[in-house]
Design an enzyme around this catalytic site. Structure first.
Site, PDB file in Angstrom:
ATOM      1  N   SER A  44       0.846  -1.186   0.000  1.00 54.97           N
ATOM      2  CA  SER A  44       0.000   0.000   0.000  1.00 54.97           C
ATOM      3  C   SER A  44       0.887   1.243   0.000  1.00 54.97           C
ATOM      4  CB  SER A  44      -0.872  -0.019   1.254  1.00 54.97           C
ATOM      5  OG  SER A  44      -1.339   1.271   1.546  1.00 54.97           O
ATOM      6  N   SER A  45       0.326   2.347  -0.502  1.00 49.39           N
ATOM      7  CA  SER A  45       1.111   3.590  -0.576  1.00 49.39           C
ATOM      8  C   SER A  45       1.436   4.161   0.809  1.00 49.39           C
ATOM      9  CB  SER A  45       0.364   4.639  -1.405  1.00 49.39           C
ATOM     10  OG  SER A  45      -0.890   4.914  -0.830  1.00 49.39           O
ATOM     11  N   CYS A  46       0.832   3.600   1.876  1.00 50.04           N
ATOM     12  CA  CYS A  46       1.152   4.106   3.211  1.00 50.04           C
ATOM     13  C   CYS A  46       2.513   3.640   3.705  1.00 50.04           C
ATOM     14  CB  CYS A  46       0.066   3.744   4.217  1.00 50.04           C
ATOM     15  SG  CYS A  46       0.018   1.999   4.559  1.00 50.04           S
TER      16      CYS A  46
ATOM     17  N   LYS B  90       3.482  -3.994   5.908  1.00 47.00           N
ATOM     18  CA  LYS B  90       3.572  -4.016   4.437  1.00 47.00           C
ATOM     19  C   LYS B  90       5.021  -3.862   3.975  1.00 47.00           C
ATOM     20  CE  LYS B  90      -0.692  -4.696   3.283  1.00 47.00           C
ATOM     21  NZ  LYS B  90      -1.057  -5.917   2.555  1.00 47.00           N
TER      22      LYS B  90
ATOM     23  N   HIS C 233     -12.669   3.036   4.013  1.00 48.03           N
ATOM     24  CA  HIS C 233     -11.906   4.154   3.467  1.00 48.03           C
ATOM     25  C   HIS C 233     -12.869   5.286   3.107  1.00 48.03           C
ATOM     26  CE1 HIS C 233      -9.047   0.791   2.838  1.00 48.03           C
ATOM     27  NE2 HIS C 233      -8.162   1.711   3.161  1.00 48.03           N
TER      28      HIS C 233
ATOM     29  N   TYR D 175       0.294  -0.882  10.174  1.00 47.78           N
ATOM     30  CA  TYR D 175      -0.004  -1.511   8.880  1.00 47.78           C
ATOM     31  C   TYR D 175       1.163  -1.291   7.920  1.00 47.78           C
ATOM     32  CZ  TYR D 175      -2.914  -2.020   4.581  1.00 47.78           C
ATOM     33  OH  TYR D 175      -3.464  -2.382   3.376  1.00 47.78           O
TER      34      TYR D 175
HETATM   35  N1  LIG Z   1      -8.563  -1.018  -0.263  1.00 49.86           N
HETATM   36  C1  LIG Z   1      -7.582  -0.176  -0.522  1.00 49.86           C
HETATM   37  O1  LIG Z   1      -7.769   1.053  -0.591  1.00 49.86           O
HETATM   38  C2  LIG Z   1      -6.187  -0.685  -0.748  1.00 49.86           C
HETATM   39  C3  LIG Z   1      -5.201   0.244  -1.097  1.00 49.86           C
HETATM   40  C4  LIG Z   1      -3.903  -0.195  -1.312  1.00 49.86           C
HETATM   41  C5  LIG Z   1      -3.605  -1.547  -1.173  1.00 49.86           C
HETATM   42  N2  LIG Z   1      -4.567  -2.426  -0.842  1.00 49.86           N
HETATM   43  C6  LIG Z   1      -4.156  -3.839  -0.648  1.00 49.86           C
HETATM   44  O2  LIG Z   1      -4.938  -4.732  -1.395  1.00 49.86           O
HETATM   45  C7  LIG Z   1      -5.097  -5.950  -0.678  1.00 49.86           C
HETATM   46  C8  LIG Z   1      -6.562  -6.314  -0.597  1.00 49.86           C
HETATM   47  O3  LIG Z   1      -7.287  -5.254   0.016  1.00 49.86           O
HETATM   48  P1  LIG Z   1      -8.878  -5.174  -0.117  1.00 49.86           P
HETATM   49  O4  LIG Z   1      -9.224  -3.742  -0.177  1.00 49.86           O
HETATM   50  O5  LIG Z   1      -9.359  -6.109  -1.162  1.00 49.86           O
HETATM   51  O6  LIG Z   1      -9.323  -5.720   1.329  1.00 49.86           O
HETATM   52  P2  LIG Z   1     -10.637  -6.527   1.717  1.00 49.86           P
HETATM   53  O7  LIG Z   1     -11.735  -6.202   0.783  1.00 49.86           O
HETATM   54  O8  LIG Z   1     -10.838  -6.314   3.170  1.00 49.86           O
HETATM   55  O9  LIG Z   1     -10.197  -8.039   1.465  1.00 49.86           O
HETATM   56  C9  LIG Z   1      -9.255  -8.672   2.263  1.00 49.86           C
HETATM   57  C10 LIG Z   1      -9.336 -10.170   2.039  1.00 49.86           C
HETATM   58  O10 LIG Z   1      -8.388 -10.802   2.904  1.00 49.86           O
HETATM   59  C11 LIG Z   1      -9.013 -11.917   3.529  1.00 49.86           C
HETATM   60  N3  LIG Z   1      -8.427 -12.160   4.837  1.00 49.86           N
HETATM   61  C12 LIG Z   1      -8.181 -11.258   5.820  1.00 49.86           C
HETATM   62  N4  LIG Z   1      -7.666 -11.896   6.894  1.00 49.86           N
HETATM   63  C13 LIG Z   1      -7.585 -13.211   6.571  1.00 49.86           C
HETATM   64  C14 LIG Z   1      -7.148 -14.363   7.255  1.00 49.86           C
HETATM   65  N5  LIG Z   1      -6.672 -14.294   8.504  1.00 49.86           N
HETATM   66  N6  LIG Z   1      -7.201 -15.553   6.625  1.00 49.86           N
HETATM   67  C15 LIG Z   1      -7.691 -15.631   5.368  1.00 49.86           C
HETATM   68  N7  LIG Z   1      -8.125 -14.584   4.658  1.00 49.86           N
HETATM   69  C16 LIG Z   1      -8.075 -13.392   5.262  1.00 49.86           C
HETATM   70  C17 LIG Z   1     -10.468 -11.497   3.663  1.00 49.86           C
HETATM   71  O11 LIG Z   1     -11.227 -12.651   3.828  1.00 49.86           O
HETATM   72  P3  LIG Z   1     -12.799 -12.623   4.190  1.00 49.86           P
HETATM   73  O12 LIG Z   1     -13.447 -12.359   2.854  1.00 49.86           O
HETATM   74  O13 LIG Z   1     -13.082 -13.959   4.733  1.00 49.86           O
HETATM   75  O14 LIG Z   1     -12.983 -11.508   5.168  1.00 49.86           O
HETATM   76  C18 LIG Z   1     -10.701 -10.783   2.346  1.00 49.86           C
HETATM   77  O15 LIG Z   1     -11.022 -11.710   1.333  1.00 49.86           O
HETATM   78  C19 LIG Z   1      -4.427  -5.747   0.683  1.00 49.86           C
HETATM   79  O16 LIG Z   1      -3.143  -6.303   0.681  1.00 49.86           O
HETATM   80  C20 LIG Z   1      -4.332  -4.254   0.807  1.00 49.86           C
HETATM   81  O17 LIG Z   1      -3.212  -3.857   1.548  1.00 49.86           O
HETATM   82  C21 LIG Z   1      -5.856  -2.049  -0.637  1.00 49.86           C
HETATM   83  C1  LIG Z   2      -5.007   3.019   1.520  1.00 49.16           C
HETATM   84  C2  LIG Z   2      -5.234   3.183   2.993  1.00 49.16           C
HETATM   85  O1  LIG Z   2      -5.132   4.488   3.379  1.00 49.16           O
HETATM   86  C3  LIG Z   2      -5.433   4.732   4.752  1.00 49.16           C
HETATM   87  O2  LIG Z   2      -5.130   6.033   5.002  1.00 49.16           O
HETATM   88  P1  LIG Z   2      -5.952   7.216   4.408  1.00 49.16           P
HETATM   89  O3  LIG Z   2      -5.549   7.496   3.006  1.00 49.16           O
HETATM   90  O4  LIG Z   2      -5.805   8.337   5.342  1.00 49.16           O
HETATM   91  O5  LIG Z   2      -7.403   6.573   4.411  1.00 49.16           O
HETATM   92  P2  LIG Z   2      -8.937   6.990   4.424  1.00 49.16           P
HETATM   93  O6  LIG Z   2      -9.571   6.337   5.583  1.00 49.16           O
HETATM   94  O7  LIG Z   2      -9.484   6.671   3.093  1.00 49.16           O
HETATM   95  O8  LIG Z   2      -9.004   8.570   4.654  1.00 49.16           O
HETATM   96  C4  LIG Z   2      -8.537   9.474   3.698  1.00 49.16           C
HETATM   97  C5  LIG Z   2      -8.848  10.895   4.147  1.00 49.16           C
HETATM   98  O9  LIG Z   2     -10.263  11.099   4.067  1.00 49.16           O
HETATM   99  C6  LIG Z   2     -10.713  11.694   5.260  1.00 49.16           C
HETATM  100  N1  LIG Z   2     -12.133  11.383   5.479  1.00 49.16           N
HETATM  101  C7  LIG Z   2     -13.139  12.296   5.442  1.00 49.16           C
HETATM  102  N2  LIG Z   2     -14.296  11.715   5.740  1.00 49.16           N
HETATM  103  C8  LIG Z   2     -14.040  10.407   5.955  1.00 49.16           C
HETATM  104  C9  LIG Z   2     -14.877   9.307   6.306  1.00 49.16           C
HETATM  105  O10 LIG Z   2     -16.078   9.419   6.497  1.00 49.16           O
HETATM  106  N3  LIG Z   2     -14.257   8.096   6.416  1.00 49.16           N
HETATM  107  C10 LIG Z   2     -12.914   7.938   6.204  1.00 49.16           C
HETATM  108  N4  LIG Z   2     -12.381   6.696   6.308  1.00 49.16           N
HETATM  109  N5  LIG Z   2     -12.101   8.978   5.903  1.00 49.16           N
HETATM  110  C11 LIG Z   2     -12.664  10.190   5.779  1.00 49.16           C
HETATM  111  C12 LIG Z   2      -9.768  11.154   6.338  1.00 49.16           C
HETATM  112  O11 LIG Z   2      -9.806  11.966   7.506  1.00 49.16           O
HETATM  113  C13 LIG Z   2      -8.433  11.226   5.573  1.00 49.16           C
HETATM  114  O12 LIG Z   2      -7.931  12.552   5.623  1.00 49.16           O
HETATM  115  C14 LIG Z   2      -4.545   3.952   5.677  1.00 49.16           C
HETATM  116  O13 LIG Z   2      -4.970   4.145   7.002  1.00 49.16           O
HETATM  117  C15 LIG Z   2      -4.463   2.560   5.299  1.00 49.16           C
HETATM  118  O14 LIG Z   2      -3.383   2.042   5.981  1.00 49.16           O
HETATM  119  C16 LIG Z   2      -4.302   2.324   3.812  1.00 49.16           C
HETATM  120  O15 LIG Z   2      -2.971   2.558   3.429  1.00 49.16           O
END
Ligand SMILES: NC(=O)c1ccc[n+]([C@@H]2O[C@H](COP(=O)([O-])OP(=O)(O)OC[C@H]3O[C@@H](n4cnc5c(N)ncnc54)[C@H](OP(=O)(O)O)[C@@H]3O)[C@@H](O)[C@H]2O)c1
Ligand SMILES: C[C@@H]1O[C@H](OP(=O)(O)OP(=O)(O)OC[C@H]2O[C@@H](n3cnc4c(=O)[nH]c(N)nc43)[C@H](O)[C@@H]2O)[C@@H](O)[C@H](O)[C@@H]1O
Length: 329
Positions: A122-124, A155, A194, A151
Site C-alpha cells: 500500500s502507498s502508506c 507491508k 476508506h 499496517y
Molecule cells: N482497499 C484499498 O484502498 C487498498 C489500497 C492499497 C492496497 N490495498 C491492498 O490490497 C489488498 C486487498 O485489500 P482489499 O481492499 O481487497 O481488502 P478486503 O476487501 O478487506 O479483502 C481482504 C481479504 O483478505 C481476507 N483475509 C483477511 N484476513 C484473513 C485471514 N486471517 N485468513 C484468510 N483470509 C483473510 C479477507 O477474507 P474474508 O473475505 O473472509 O474476510 C478478504 O477476502 C491488501 O493487501 C491491501 O493492503 C488495498
Molecule cells: C489506503 C489506505 O489508506 C489509509 O489512510 P488514508 O488514506 O488516510 O485513508 P482513508 O480512511 O481513506 O481517509 C482518507 C482521508 O479522508 C478523510 N475522510 C473524510 N471523511 C471520511 C470518512 O467518512 N471516512 C474515512 N475513512 N475517511 C474520511 C480522512 O480523515 C483522511 O484525511 C490507511 O490508514 C491505510 O493504511 C491504507 O494505506
C-alpha cells in the site's frame, strides 16, 4: 525450488499464465475479487480457499495447504484492511494479522515451489512527508504517518520478504504498492471503511432521509489519489506478466484531489445537494500521498477510469448491492 541470486531490477520474457494453477489469496475481498474477474479472461486454473477453511495466520495449515494444492502462481491480496480510523484503533491486529498472513503465504509459496508471486502492499509504506509525487526509492527515508504505521511496517516487511527470497534464492516474487482503491466489493462499514465508500454511503443515506448536511472527517484539506479497483487488478495482472525485479512498483493514476473536492464530486454523483461540514475531531492522516507511477507506465500500462466515471461505477454497485454490501464489521 528456485536457487540463485538476483539483486537487480530487470524486464523478462512475458510470464505466461496458460495452464497454470493460480491462487488468489483473499478472493472474496475487493481487490481479490477484481483479480478473479481479470483471470476469467486467462486460460488458467483458479484456486481459492475461504478464511473459514484456511485462516492464513496459521502457519502449519498454510504450509499444508500449499503442499497439497501446489499452486504455480500466487496473488497475495489477503490482508487486514481498513481506513484511517480502523488503522488507528486496532494497531495490534493491523500489525500482527498482516505480518502473519504475508510471512506464512510467502514462505509457504517458496517452500512449495511457486513459480511467481505478487504481493500487494500500500502507498502508506512511504514517509509521511515524502517528496511528491512519491517515487519507489522514497521507501525508508523518513518517519511514517502515525495513524497507520502499524499496517505500514507490516507491508514494508512483506515487500522486504519478497526481496529477501529473491536475493537469497532467486525466487520470482514481486511487490505492487497501490494507492487508495475503491469500487465494486468495497467495505461500507463507516467505522472501518476508506473515505470513498464512507462518503458514498453518507451522501446516499442523507439524500434518502432528506438530511441537510453530511460530515467529512478531518479538515478536508488532505490530498489523496484514488484508483478504481478494476484498474488496480489490470495493473497487477500486467505486472505479473511483464515485470520481474527486486524493486516494488507503485500503482496509481498519478493524479490527486483534496478530500473536500472528492466530497463535492461524490455528492454530485449521488445527487445529494445539501451541505458538507468538516469534523475536526477526526484525524487527517498524511497531508498528501501522490504516487510517481512512471515506473509502471514505462511498462505500457494506463488506467481506464477517471475519478468521476469510477465513482459512478462504485455508486451503481453500492445501490444494487446495498442489502448485501459490507455495511457493518
Ligand atoms: N482497499 C484499498 O484502498 C487498498 C489500497 C492499497 C492496497 N490495498 C491492498 O490490497 C489488498 C486487498 O485489500 P482489499 O481492499 O481487497 O481488502 P478486503 O476487501 O478487506 O479483502 C481482504 C481479504 O483478505 C481476507 N483475509 C483477511 N484476513 C484473513 C485471514 N486471517 N485468513 C484468510 N483470509 C483473510 C479477507 O477474507 P474474508 O473475505 O473472509 O474476510 C478478504 O477476502 C491488501 O493487501 C491491501 O493492503 C488495498
Ligand atoms: C489506503 C489506505 O489508506 C489509509 O489512510 P488514508 O488514506 O488516510 O485513508 P482513508 O480512511 O481513506 O481517509 C482518507 C482521508 O479522508 C478523510 N475522510 C473524510 N471523511 C471520511 C470518512 O467518512 N471516512 C474515512 N475513512 N475517511 C474520511 C480522512 O480523515 C483522511 O484525511 C490507511 O490508514 C491505510 O493504511 C491504507 O494505506
Amino acid at each position: 525450488m528456485n536457487k540463485g541470486r538476483d539483486s537487480g531490477a530487470r524486464r523478462i520474457m512475458p510470464f505466461d499464465l496458460k495452464n497454470k494453477r493460480v491462487f488468489v489469496c483473499g478472493h472474496r475481498g475487493m481487490v481479490g475479487s477484481a483479480i478473479v474477474r481479470q483471470l476469467a479472461g486467462e486460460d488458467c486454473e483458479l484456486l481459492t480457499v475461504g478464511r473459514e477453511q484456511l485462516d492464513l495466520r496459521e502457519q502449519a495449515r498454510v504450509r499444508a495447504w500449499f503442499d497439497a494444492e501446489k499452486p504455480d502462481v500466487v496473488f497475495l491480496a489477503a490482508a487486514k484492511v481498513g481506513g484511517i480510523l480502523a488503522n488507528d484503533s486496532y494497531p495490534a491486529e493491523f500489525l500482527y494479522d498482516n505480518l502473519a498472513i504475508e510471512t506464512n503465504v510467502i514462505d509457504a509459496a517458496f517452500r512449495s515451489g511457486v513459480q511467481k508471486l505478487l504481493f500487494l502492499g500500500s502507498s502508506c509504506i512511504y514517509p509521511k512527508f515524502a517528496p511528491q509525487p512519491i517515487a519507489e526509492n522514497a521507501l525508508l527515508t523518513g518517519s511514517l504517518e502515525s495513524t497507520n504505521e502499524w499496517y505500514a511496517v507490516a507491508k514494508i516487511a512483506g515487500l522486504k520478504l519478497c526481496q529477501a527470497y529473491r536475493r537469497q534464492y532467486g525466487a520470482d516474487f514481486i511487490s505492487a504498492m497501490p494507492t487508495n482503491l475503491y469500487g465494486p466489493g468495497d467495505n461500507y462499514d463507516l467505522a472501518a471503511s476508506h473515505v470513498i465508500p464512507a462518503l458514498l454511503r453518507k451522501a446516499h443515506e442523507a439524500k434518502r432521509s432528506g438530511a441537510r448536511e453530511i460530515a467529512i472527517w478531518g479538515s478536508g484539506t488532505p490530498r489523496r489519489e484514488f484508483l478504481h479497483v478494476d484498474d488496480a487488478a489490470s495493473a497487477v495482472m500486467h505486472l505479473m506478466k511483464v515485470y520481474s525485479g527486486m524493486d516494488h512498483v507503485n500503482v496509481g493514476t498519478g493524479e490527486d484531489v483534496t478530500i473536500l473536492e472528492l466530497a463535492n464530486l461524490v455528492c454530485e454523483v449521488v445527487g445529494f445537494s445539501g451541505a458538507i461540514v468538516t469534523d475536526p475531531s477526526k484525524p487527517d492522516g498524511t497531508p498528501r500521498k501522490l504516487l510517481d507511477i512512471s515506473k509502471l507506465t514505462a511498462t505500457g500500462w494506463r488506467p481506464r477510469y477517471g475519478l468521476r466515471d469510477g465513482l459512478v461505477d462504485a455508486y451503481q454497485w453500492f445501490e444494487s448491492n446495498e442489502p448485501t454490501a459490507r455495511l457493518t464489521a
